[in-house]
Scaffold this motif. Structure first.
Motif, PDB file in Angstrom:
ATOM      1  N   GLU A 195       0.827  -1.201   0.000  1.00 46.88           N
ATOM      2  CA  GLU A 195       0.000   0.000   0.000  1.00 46.88           C
ATOM      3  C   GLU A 195       0.863   1.253   0.000  1.00 46.88           C
ATOM      4  O   GLU A 195       0.602   2.217  -0.740  1.00 46.88           O
ATOM      5  CB  GLU A 195      -0.915  -0.006   1.223  1.00 46.88           C
ATOM      6  CG  GLU A 195      -1.833   1.213   1.307  1.00 46.88           C
ATOM      7  CD  GLU A 195      -2.618   1.244   2.605  1.00 46.88           C
ATOM      8  OE1 GLU A 195      -3.864   1.223   2.540  1.00 46.88           O
ATOM      9  OE2 GLU A 195      -1.989   1.273   3.681  1.00 46.88           O
ATOM     10  N   ASN A 196       1.889   1.265   0.831  1.00 51.24           N
ATOM     11  CA  ASN A 196       2.764   2.426   0.917  1.00 51.24           C
ATOM     12  C   ASN A 196       3.495   2.660  -0.403  1.00 51.24           C
ATOM     13  O   ASN A 196       3.652   3.807  -0.847  1.00 51.24           O
ATOM     14  CB  ASN A 196       3.780   2.219   2.043  1.00 51.24           C
ATOM     15  CG  ASN A 196       4.593   3.462   2.328  1.00 51.24           C
ATOM     16  OD1 ASN A 196       4.053   4.530   2.576  1.00 51.24           O
ATOM     17  ND2 ASN A 196       5.913   3.334   2.289  1.00 51.24           N
ATOM     18  N   LYS A 197       3.937   1.583  -1.048  1.00 53.26           N
ATOM     19  CA  LYS A 197       4.613   1.701  -2.337  1.00 53.26           C
ATOM     20  C   LYS A 197       3.674   2.259  -3.400  1.00 53.26           C
ATOM     21  O   LYS A 197       4.075   3.090  -4.228  1.00 53.26           O
ATOM     22  CB  LYS A 197       5.133   0.320  -2.768  1.00 53.26           C
ATOM     23  CG  LYS A 197       5.992   0.349  -4.023  1.00 53.26           C
ATOM     24  CD  LYS A 197       7.277   1.149  -3.798  1.00 53.26           C
ATOM     25  CE  LYS A 197       8.163   1.127  -5.018  1.00 53.26           C
ATOM     26  NZ  LYS A 197       9.390   1.927  -4.825  1.00 53.26           N
ATOM     27  N   ARG A 198       2.431   1.838  -3.356  1.00 45.98           N
ATOM     28  CA  ARG A 198       1.445   2.360  -4.307  1.00 45.98           C
ATOM     29  C   ARG A 198       1.257   3.865  -4.136  1.00 45.98           C
ATOM     30  O   ARG A 198       1.172   4.607  -5.120  1.00 45.98           O
ATOM     31  CB  ARG A 198       0.112   1.654  -4.097  1.00 45.98           C
ATOM     32  CG  ARG A 198       0.022   0.275  -4.702  1.00 45.98           C
ATOM     33  CD  ARG A 198      -1.386  -0.243  -4.531  1.00 45.98           C
ATOM     34  NE  ARG A 198      -1.600  -1.480  -5.262  1.00 45.98           N
ATOM     35  CZ  ARG A 198      -2.769  -2.095  -5.340  1.00 45.98           C
ATOM     36  NH1 ARG A 198      -3.819  -1.577  -4.730  1.00 45.98           N
ATOM     37  NH2 ARG A 198      -2.902  -3.208  -6.024  1.00 45.98           N
ATOM     38  N   HIS A 199       1.188   4.303  -2.897  1.00 42.95           N
ATOM     39  CA  HIS A 199       1.017   5.727  -2.634  1.00 42.95           C
ATOM     40  C   HIS A 199       2.207   6.522  -3.173  1.00 42.95           C
ATOM     41  O   HIS A 199       2.038   7.618  -3.735  1.00 42.95           O
ATOM     42  CB  HIS A 199       0.861   5.981  -1.136  1.00 42.95           C
ATOM     43  CG  HIS A 199      -0.432   5.487  -0.563  1.00 42.95           C
ATOM     44  ND1 HIS A 199      -1.587   5.438  -1.298  1.00 42.95           N
ATOM     45  CD2 HIS A 199      -0.762   5.043   0.691  1.00 42.95           C
ATOM     46  CE1 HIS A 199      -2.575   4.991  -0.546  1.00 42.95           C
ATOM     47  NE2 HIS A 199      -2.101   4.728   0.656  1.00 42.95           N
ATOM     48  N   GLN A 200       3.397   5.983  -3.015  1.00 45.95           N
ATOM     49  CA  GLN A 200       4.592   6.656  -3.520  1.00 45.95           C
ATOM     50  C   GLN A 200       4.556   6.776  -5.039  1.00 45.95           C
ATOM     51  O   GLN A 200       4.888   7.826  -5.603  1.00 45.95           O
ATOM     52  CB  GLN A 200       5.848   5.892  -3.083  1.00 45.95           C
ATOM     53  CG  GLN A 200       6.121   5.950  -1.591  1.00 45.95           C
ATOM     54  CD  GLN A 200       7.324   5.115  -1.186  1.00 45.95           C
ATOM     55  OE1 GLN A 200       7.943   4.443  -2.016  1.00 45.95           O
ATOM     56  NE2 GLN A 200       7.667   5.151   0.087  1.00 45.95           N
ATOM     57  N   MET A 201       4.137   5.696  -5.713  1.00 48.06           N
ATOM     58  CA  MET A 201       4.041   5.712  -7.172  1.00 48.06           C
ATOM     59  C   MET A 201       2.983   6.695  -7.644  1.00 48.06           C
ATOM     60  O   MET A 201       3.172   7.418  -8.642  1.00 48.06           O
ATOM     61  CB  MET A 201       3.732   4.306  -7.687  1.00 48.06           C
ATOM     62  CG  MET A 201       4.852   3.304  -7.447  1.00 48.06           C
ATOM     63  SD  MET A 201       4.388   1.600  -7.884  1.00 48.06           S
ATOM     64  CE  MET A 201       4.140   1.775  -9.656  1.00 48.06           C
ATOM     65  N   GLU A 202       1.860   6.746  -6.934  1.00 48.27           N
ATOM     66  CA  GLU A 202       0.799   7.686  -7.300  1.00 48.27           C
ATOM     67  C   GLU A 202       1.249   9.127  -7.122  1.00 48.27           C
ATOM     68  O   GLU A 202       0.906  10.002  -7.924  1.00 48.27           O
ATOM     69  CB  GLU A 202      -0.443   7.411  -6.456  1.00 48.27           C
ATOM     70  CG  GLU A 202      -1.147   6.106  -6.807  1.00 48.27           C
ATOM     71  CD  GLU A 202      -2.242   5.753  -5.814  1.00 48.27           C
ATOM     72  OE1 GLU A 202      -2.405   6.520  -4.832  1.00 48.27           O
ATOM     73  OE2 GLU A 202      -2.912   4.725  -6.003  1.00 48.27           O
ATOM     74  N   ASP A 203       2.031   9.386  -6.083  1.00 51.71           N
ATOM     75  CA  ASP A 203       2.558  10.729  -5.863  1.00 51.71           C
ATOM     76  C   ASP A 203       3.488  11.144  -6.996  1.00 51.71           C
ATOM     77  O   ASP A 203       3.462  12.298  -7.451  1.00 51.71           O
ATOM     78  CB  ASP A 203       3.304  10.796  -4.528  1.00 51.71           C
ATOM     79  CG  ASP A 203       2.369  10.746  -3.332  1.00 51.71           C
ATOM     80  OD1 ASP A 203       1.168  11.019  -3.526  1.00 51.71           O
ATOM     81  OD2 ASP A 203       2.836  10.415  -2.225  1.00 51.71           O
ATOM     82  N   LYS A 204       4.302  10.200  -7.463  1.00 47.21           N
ATOM     83  CA  LYS A 204       5.227  10.500  -8.571  1.00 47.21           C
ATOM     84  C   LYS A 204       4.451  10.821  -9.845  1.00 47.21           C
ATOM     85  O   LYS A 204       4.797  11.736 -10.584  1.00 47.21           O
ATOM     86  CB  LYS A 204       6.166   9.332  -8.806  1.00 47.21           C
ATOM     87  CG  LYS A 204       7.243   9.161  -7.750  1.00 47.21           C
ATOM     88  CD  LYS A 204       8.162   7.999  -8.090  1.00 47.21           C
ATOM     89  CE  LYS A 204       9.252   7.839  -7.036  1.00 47.21           C
ATOM     90  NZ  LYS A 204      10.164   6.707  -7.342  1.00 47.21           N
ATOM     91  N   LYS A 205       3.401  10.062 -10.092  1.00 49.23           N
ATOM     92  CA  LYS A 205       2.577  10.299 -11.299  1.00 49.23           C
ATOM     93  C   LYS A 205       1.936  11.676 -11.249  1.00 49.23           C
ATOM     94  O   LYS A 205       1.873  12.384 -12.257  1.00 49.23           O
ATOM     95  CB  LYS A 205       1.498   9.225 -11.406  1.00 49.23           C
ATOM     96  CG  LYS A 205       2.008   7.852 -11.795  1.00 49.23           C
ATOM     97  CD  LYS A 205       0.875   6.850 -11.885  1.00 49.23           C
ATOM     98  CE  LYS A 205       1.384   5.471 -12.302  1.00 49.23           C
ATOM     99  NZ  LYS A 205       0.280   4.473 -12.375  1.00 49.23           N
TER     100      LYS A 205
END
Length: 208
Positions: A195-205
């Motif tokens: 979940e935390n990794k997904r949030h990081q990827m979404e922030d980058k996008k």
């Protein structure tokens, strides 16, 4: 051979700390019971009819190393309002020769303050629990909170993992199904990492 320990400055070894005396242990018990009594008084001030938090009492009594009879004595002395009225009625008929056991106290207290109808509703709520918009941590906390109403459904770690997995959002389930976890905690930890990794990827996008 006498065990020693090294001081923080890396100097000579220091002797081990002295063992706890009976007087110190009794003082620790007294302090714990005073803290427990204060917390229960605060609950009573907020709501006179609110039943004491039995689980919190149990934890304190375990720490203070009380025996079965002392647990009933200390816990009953902390009851207030409607809970005290229940106790006065419940203990009628018991004598010194036939004392109330801690197990009897716990069972009767819970049966009175958590009616069977409420237990059934909470169990249904637990079995229907889904993560939805909750974070993994929020979902875990809710899962653990409600799981006590369905003890047989989570009586072993495998069942607990299965139910927790079923309630996760589809994306997380998909990424976790191919893994085997040695414990419920490992499953939760892995779900949190994903979940935390997904949030990081979404922030980058969003930044791009």
């Amino acid at each position: 051979m006498v065990n020693t320990r090294r001081n923080n400055q890396g100097g000579e070894d220091l002797p081990p700390p002295p063992p706890i005396t009976i007087e110190q242990l009794m003082m620790m018990q007294t302090q714990l019971l005073q803290q427990m009594a204060q917390s229960m008084q605060n609950i009573g001030k907020r709501n006179e009819n609110a039943p004491p938090q039995l689980r919190a009492i149990e934890r304190q009594l375990e720490i203070s190393q009380c025996d079965d009879k002392e647990k009933v004595l200390y816990a009953s002395r902390l009851l207030q309002g409607a809970a005290l009225d229940w106790w006065d009625s419940f203990r009628f008929g018991y004598t010194e020769a036939n004392p109330i056991t801690w197990q009897e106290f716990r069972s009767a207290f819970r049966s009175h303050h958590e009616p069977a109808g409420l237990m059934k509703l909470k169990k249904k709520e637990f079995l229907a629990l889904k993560q939805g918009s909750m974070s993994v941590v929020e979902y875990r906390d809710k899962f653990i909170q409600l799981s006590r109403y369905a003890p047989t459904e989570v009586e072993d770690d495998e069942k607990r993992q299965e139910l927790f997995m079923e309630g996760l959002n589809d994306g997380l389930q998909y990424q976790l199904l191919s893994h085997t976890f040695a414990s419920f905690q490992q499953l939760v930890d892995k779900a949190f990492v994903i979940e935390n990794k997904r949030h990081q990827m979404e922030d980058k996008k969003r930044k791009f």
